[in-house]
Design a protein around this motif. Structure first.
Motif, short mmCIF file in Angstrom:
data_model
loop_
_atom_site.label_atom_id
_atom_site.label_comp_id
_atom_site.label_asym_id
_atom_site.label_seq_id
_atom_site.Cartn_x
_atom_site.Cartn_y
_atom_site.Cartn_z
N LEU A 84 0.84 -1.21 0.00
CA LEU A 84 0.00 0.00 0.00
C LEU A 84 0.88 1.26 0.00
O LEU A 84 0.60 2.22 -0.72
CB LEU A 84 -0.91 0.01 1.23
N GLY A 85 1.93 1.21 0.80
CA GLY A 85 2.85 2.34 0.86
C GLY A 85 3.50 2.59 -0.49
O GLY A 85 3.62 3.74 -0.94
N ILE A 86 3.88 1.52 -1.15
CA ILE A 86 4.54 1.66 -2.45
C ILE A 86 3.57 2.22 -3.49
O ILE A 86 3.94 3.06 -4.32
CB ILE A 86 5.12 0.31 -2.90
N LEU A 87 2.31 1.80 -3.41
CA LEU A 87 1.29 2.38 -4.29
C LEU A 87 1.26 3.90 -4.12
O LEU A 87 1.28 4.66 -5.09
CB LEU A 87 -0.08 1.77 -3.98
N GLY A 88 1.24 4.33 -2.85
CA GLY A 88 1.22 5.76 -2.57
C GLY A 88 2.44 6.47 -3.15
O GLY A 88 2.32 7.52 -3.78
N VAL A 89 3.60 5.86 -2.96
CA VAL A 89 4.84 6.47 -3.45
C VAL A 89 4.82 6.57 -4.98
O VAL A 89 5.15 7.61 -5.56
CB VAL A 89 6.06 5.63 -2.99
N LEU A 90 4.39 5.49 -5.63
CA LEU A 90 4.36 5.49 -7.10
C LEU A 90 3.41 6.56 -7.63
O LEU A 90 3.72 7.27 -8.60
CB LEU A 90 3.93 4.11 -7.64
N GLN A 91 2.25 6.70 -6.97
CA GLN A 91 1.27 7.69 -7.43
C GLN A 91 1.80 9.10 -7.21
O GLN A 91 1.66 9.98 -8.07
CB GLN A 91 -0.06 7.49 -6.71
N ALA A 92 2.45 9.33 -6.08
CA ALA A 92 3.02 10.65 -5.81
C ALA A 92 4.13 10.97 -6.81
O ALA A 92 4.18 12.06 -7.38
CB ALA A 92 3.55 10.70 -4.38
N LEU A 93 4.99 9.99 -7.04
CA LEU A 93 6.08 10.18 -8.00
C LEU A 93 5.56 10.51 -9.39
O LEU A 93 6.04 11.43 -10.06
CB LEU A 93 6.92 8.90 -8.09
N ALA A 94 4.54 9.73 -9.81
CA ALA A 94 3.96 9.97 -11.14
C ALA A 94 3.39 11.39 -11.21
O ALA A 94 3.53 12.08 -12.23
CB ALA A 94 2.87 8.95 -11.44
N GLY A 95 2.75 11.82 -10.12
CA GLY A 95 2.21 13.18 -10.06
C GLY A 95 3.31 14.22 -10.22
O GLY A 95 3.16 15.22 -10.93
N ILE A 96 4.45 13.97 -9.58
CA ILE A 96 5.57 14.92 -9.66
C ILE A 96 6.18 14.91 -11.06
O ILE A 96 6.43 15.95 -11.66
CB ILE A 96 6.64 14.55 -8.60
N ILE A 97 6.42 13.73 -11.59
CA ILE A 97 7.10 13.63 -12.88
C ILE A 97 6.22 14.07 -14.04
O ILE A 97 6.63 14.81 -14.93
CB ILE A 97 7.58 12.19 -13.15
N TRP A 98 4.96 13.58 -14.05
CA TRP A 98 4.14 13.79 -15.23
C TRP A 98 2.95 14.73 -14.99
O TRP A 98 2.05 14.80 -15.83
CB TRP A 98 3.62 12.44 -15.76
N ALA A 99 2.92 15.41 -13.88
CA ALA A 99 1.78 16.26 -13.50
C ALA A 99 0.53 15.40 -13.31
O ALA A 99 0.40 14.34 -13.92
CB ALA A 99 1.52 17.36 -14.52
N ALA A 100 -0.36 15.87 -12.47
CA ALA A 100 -1.45 14.99 -12.05
C ALA A 100 -2.66 14.97 -12.98
O ALA A 100 -3.55 14.15 -12.84
CB ALA A 100 -1.89 15.33 -10.63
N GLU A 101 -2.72 15.87 -13.99
CA GLU A 101 -3.95 15.87 -14.79
C GLU A 101 -4.00 14.68 -15.77
O GLU A 101 -2.97 14.10 -16.13
CB GLU A 101 -4.12 17.19 -15.55
#
Ligand SMILES: Nc1ncnc2c1ncn2[C@@H]1O[C@H](COP(=O)(O)OP(=O)(O)O)[C@@H](O)[C@H]1O
Ligand SMILES: [Mg+2]
Lengths: 237, 303
Positions: free
Chosen positions: B110-127
């Motif tokens: 679950l923690g890794i899911l959170g990290v991956l989603q946050a990272l993706a948001g940072i790298i590729w913007a969240a929209e």
């Protein structure tokens, strides 16, 4: 030769093996007997790498196996048939057997087939049932299958944990006979753990009596069998 | 009749993807005893990588293959760097209860899911962004009528069925497949047979990672891509796995198609808002009537 020296294995505060020392001669059957809870299974599991020794040494043909992983110890020629007909019920008889020789299938392709034929010759009932799931076998057949799985890895040393457990006398005799024949004809070294002391001492060359994690007797099997005092004190009959 | 056919077709192609997701979950569950909540996070991440490659002018097919390989590699890394150390008995000895020990890897995922989603948001913007399909998404026309079935649907079903068939062959016919099954069923007996269970377990993670990345590539053309879009797919895939029987790969596939049909029929005949309710209803129904799932083993060995 298998050489065990001052072996200690503990589970938390429970000391299952408390300084065990003995040797098992090559091409002979050595039996380890003792009451329930004496530490017999722990001894085999420590030799085969399933449990870690706290201290002491185990050497096979002069090489230490301490610290090696179970999967590498098998590859080094020590096969373990653990307690309780250890086969995989959801796999077929054939798959259970070939599982034991997977690691040899590239280098020794022809010999893998030969080894499989040999165990089918030793236990013809398995050949008839080779497409069946292991879960559908009788207790005796499962034990034969577990032994076959170990044999196709071409071990030099075979560790057997209570192969007679829960089996009918006739089946026990058949299995013990097969092991005896194997040892005498192929030079396999056998370390046989049994609670059924009479059966084990009847077939073994040498006997080690274990009690509460300690060796209390280490003598030729015939001598142990004749010693009524030891029997009464440690085996309760 | 048209609505019925449309629902049937869409259910088949959606179901194929859910089958893949469920299969990924089941293989790691059987192989490592872990429910991997990060699975669709990994898929989201590798689909973003594919998306970036395509935007930068690479071919769809190159991006497709890279995404699947990245998915497999992420699975292996997750196993080696996180799960294997966490399931080390010695290191978790302090935790007295077996169930607490079993919960650690699940919480970690679950923690890794959170990290991956946050990272993706940072790298590729969240929209949200779109993700291309390699084939047309307009329905076939037969005798002037537009059918509810597209070339892309055909592609999805073909790819998934081929993958499932190859997977089955691999597990049934190859030595490595046998080693993986043995490890999943009884790792102690597997080790005593000389099978390097750390390796076979990593292979399960690789397989699961590749399968879920494939699912990500196949589903995003119709659902768009954002760090969270695949959350619902994970829930659906999980439902499919439970419906089929968490320890049965064949069950996962059946469960996937079944849940795909339910979702499709509910959204065609009811409203899209009812879909989530329908999934929950199916899950509850199965848990009440047949808790081990359609093909699950009788003794739930790892509960
Ligand atoms: N995994 C384990 N955890 C804790 N204690 C154990 C474990 N395995 C064995 N023991 C303990 O070690 C002792 C020896 O057990 P075992 O080797 O199974 O004996 P035997 O095979 O002679 O019956 C027993 O007291 C048993 O309770
Ligand atoms: Mg025992």
């Amino acid at each position: 030769m298998l050489e065990v020296k001052n072996l200690v294995t503990s589970f938390g505060s429970v000391v299952a093996l408390d300084g065990v020392s003995f040797t098992a001669q090559e091409s002979k059957i050595t039996t380890v007997i003792g009451a329930n809870g004496a530490g017999k299974s722990t001894l085999l599991r420590t030799i085969s790498g399933l449990e870690h020794a706290t201290s002491g040494s185990i050497t096979w043909s002069g090489k230490s196996v301490i610290g090696m992983r179970a999967e590498d110890i098998v590859r080094g020629g020590i096969a373990h048939v653990p307690e309780g007909h250890a086969v995989i019920s959801e796999l077929s008889v054939e798959e259970n057997i070939s599982m034991g020789s997977l690691f040899r299938r590239r280098k020794f392709k022809a010999d893998v087939t030969a080894a499989q034929d040999e165990v089918f010759e030793l236990f013809p009932r398995l050949k008839e049932r080779r497409k069946q799931l292991a879960g559908t076998l009788s207790g005796g057949e499962r034990q034969m299958l577990a032994i076959s799985r170990a044999l196709v890895s071409r071990p030099k040393l075979l560790l057997l944990d209570e192969p007679s457990l829960g089996l009918a006398p006739l089946v026990v005799e058949q299995i013990i006979d097969s092991i005896n024949i194997l040892c005498r004809t192929t030079g396999l070294t056998v370390l046989l753990v049994e609670q059924n002391a009479n059966t084990a001492l009847g077939v073994a060359d040498h006997g080690v009596l274990l009690s509460l994690g300690k060796v209390v007797a280490d003598r030729p099997a015939a001598e142990l069998r004749a010693d009524a005092n030891l029997r009464a004190a440690y085996l309760g009959y | 009749m048209d609505t019925f056919l449309a629902a049937l077709f869409s259910g088949t192609s959606r179901g194929a993807i859910y089958a893949l997701v469920a299969l990924g979950l089941v293989i790691v569950w059987r192989g490592a005893g872990i429910l991997n909540y990060a699975q669709m996070g990994q898929a989201m991440f590798s689909t973003y990588i594919a998306s970036t490659m395509i935007t930068n002018g690479n071919s769809y097919w190159l991006a497709f293959v890279v995404a699947i390989v990245v998915g497999a590699v992420m699975g292996v890394l997750l196993d080696i760097l996180v799960m294997r150390p966490l399931s080390n008995k010695k290191k978790t000895e302090l935790l007295s209860s077996e169930s607490m020990r079993a919960a650690i890897p699940v919480i970690a995922s679950l923690g890794i899911l959170g990290v991956l989603q946050a990272l993706a948001g940072i790298i590729w913007a969240a929209e949200e962004r779109g993700f291309p399909a390699p084939y047309a998404q307009e329905g076939f026309t037969v005798a002037g009528n537009v059918m509810p079935f597209t070339s892309f649907d055909v592609f999805v079903i073909t790819v998934v069925l081929t993958t499932l068939a190859l997977t089955t062959l691999f597990f049934k016919k190859t030595g490595v497949g046998l080693a993986m099954r043995a490890t999943a069923l009884n790792s102690e007996v597997a080790r005593l047979s000389g099978i390097r269970t750390n390796f076979t377990r990593s292979l399960s993670w690789a397989f699961s990672g590749a399968a879920s990345s494939l699912a990500g590539l196949l589903i995003t053309p119709t659902s768009n891509l954002s760090p969270n879009t695949l959350d619902l797919v994970l829930i659906i895939g999980f439902t499919a796995a439970v419906v089929g029987g968490l320890d049965s790969p064949a069950g996962a596939v059946i469960g996937g198609f079944l849940v795909g049909m339910v979702i499709s029929f509910v959204s065609f005949y009811g409203s899209p808002e009812d879909v989530f309710l329908a999934i929950l209803a199916v899950l509850l129904l199965v848990l009440i009537i047949r808790p081990r799932g359609i093909l699950g083993a009788k003794d739930a060995r790892r509960v």
